[in-house]
Design an enzyme around this catalytic site. Sequence first.
Site, PDB file in Angstrom:
ATOM      1  N   GLN A  92     -11.628  -0.357  -0.429  1.00  0.00           N
ATOM      2  CA  GLN A  92     -10.222  -0.824   0.251  1.00  0.00           C
ATOM      3  C   GLN A  92      -9.152  -0.111  -0.624  1.00  0.00           C
ATOM      4  OE1 GLN A  92     -10.117  -5.048   0.067  1.00  0.00           O
ATOM      5  NE2 GLN A  92      -8.136  -5.128   1.358  1.00  0.00           N
ATOM      6  N   SER A  93      -8.275   0.329   0.218  1.00  0.00           N
ATOM      7  CA  SER A  93      -7.086   0.923  -0.570  1.00  0.00           C
ATOM      8  C   SER A  93      -5.732   0.256  -0.218  1.00  0.00           C
ATOM      9  CB  SER A  93      -6.891   2.365  -0.123  1.00  0.00           C
ATOM     10  OG  SER A  93      -6.809   2.398   1.100  1.00  0.00           O
ATOM     11  N   HIS A  98      -7.562  -5.613   6.934  1.00  0.00           N
ATOM     12  CA  HIS A  98      -7.737  -4.817   8.196  1.00  0.00           C
ATOM     13  C   HIS A  98      -9.063  -4.648   8.790  1.00  0.00           C
ATOM     14  CE1 HIS A  98      -7.333  -2.361   4.488  1.00  0.00           C
ATOM     15  NE2 HIS A  98      -8.068  -1.336   5.345  1.00  0.00           N
TER      16      HIS A  98
HETATM   17  P1  5GP Z   1      -8.887   1.033   3.631  1.00  0.00           P
HETATM   18  O1  5GP Z   1      -9.019   2.389   2.823  1.00  0.00           O
HETATM   19  O2  5GP Z   1      -8.067   0.020   2.838  1.00  0.00           O
HETATM   20  O3  5GP Z   1      -9.991   0.409   4.262  1.00  0.00           O
HETATM   21  O4  5GP Z   1      -7.969   1.303   4.643  1.00  0.00           O
HETATM   22  C1  5GP Z   1      -6.629   1.595   4.682  1.00  0.00           C
HETATM   23  C2  5GP Z   1      -6.082   2.476   5.832  1.00  0.00           C
HETATM   24  O5  5GP Z   1      -4.752   2.373   6.132  1.00  0.00           O
HETATM   25  C3  5GP Z   1      -6.556   3.935   5.715  1.00  0.00           C
HETATM   26  O6  5GP Z   1      -7.364   4.503   6.723  1.00  0.00           O
HETATM   27  C4  5GP Z   1      -4.972   4.469   5.668  1.00  0.00           C
HETATM   28  O7  5GP Z   1      -5.151   6.083   6.291  1.00  0.00           O
HETATM   29  C5  5GP Z   1      -4.149   3.716   6.365  1.00  0.00           C
HETATM   30  N1  5GP Z   1      -2.841   3.803   6.137  1.00  0.00           N
HETATM   31  C6  5GP Z   1      -2.378   3.672   4.631  1.00  0.00           C
HETATM   32  N2  5GP Z   1      -0.978   3.760   4.732  1.00  0.00           N
HETATM   33  C7  5GP Z   1      -0.687   3.632   6.067  1.00  0.00           C
HETATM   34  C8  5GP Z   1       0.625   3.716   6.667  1.00  0.00           C
HETATM   35  O8  5GP Z   1       1.651   3.604   6.291  1.00  0.00           O
HETATM   36  N3  5GP Z   1       0.505   3.685   8.113  1.00  0.00           N
HETATM   37  C9  5GP Z   1      -0.572   3.581   8.774  1.00  0.00           C
HETATM   38  N4  5GP Z   1      -0.657   3.366  10.340  1.00  0.00           N
HETATM   39  N5  5GP Z   1      -1.918   3.485   8.218  1.00  0.00           N
HETATM   40  C10 5GP Z   1      -1.730   3.612   6.759  1.00  0.00           C
END
Ligand code: 5GP
Length: 112
Positions: A92-93, A98
């Site tokens: 998670q980033s 989500h």
């Molecule tokens: P995670 O790594 O937390 O599961 O997914 C975070 C997602 O958010 C990543 O796929 C990344 O590309 C997306 N993301 C990060 N910042 C933004 C942003 O400012 N706008 C959009 N539409 N997506 C973002």
Amino acid sequence: MTIFAKIIAREIPADIVYETDTVLAFRDIQPQAPVHVLVIPKKPVVSLDHARPEDAALMGELMLACGEVARQEGLDVGGYRVVTNIGNKGGQSVYHLHFHVLGGRQMSWPPG
Ligand code: 5GP
């Protein structure tokens, strides 16, 4: 405040594809598949690990929204993937719950 809270507040732009009173869905800025939509609660739940019994209805709405988005994007015919990353080791980033709705290509297993 996370980047997703800013998207909910319309402080930064996003390509929004679906919205209800409680849920927002928008295209991932770095798509990992031809279709890559993020489905999030407007309520700032940190991750699935932070969801509580009082969030049960909201969690159901999120799951249904994933299906709605997938149908809207035409993914329901061939199939697609819904995934949520939890915490550091989960990859998670962004610390606002989500669900990734991914489709438009063949998915592989196991995930990386
Ligand atoms: P995670 O790594 O937390 O599961 O997914 C975070 C997602 O958010 C990543 O796929 C990344 O590309 C997306 N993301 C990060 N910042 C933004 C942003 O400012 N706008 C959009 N539409 N997506 C973002």
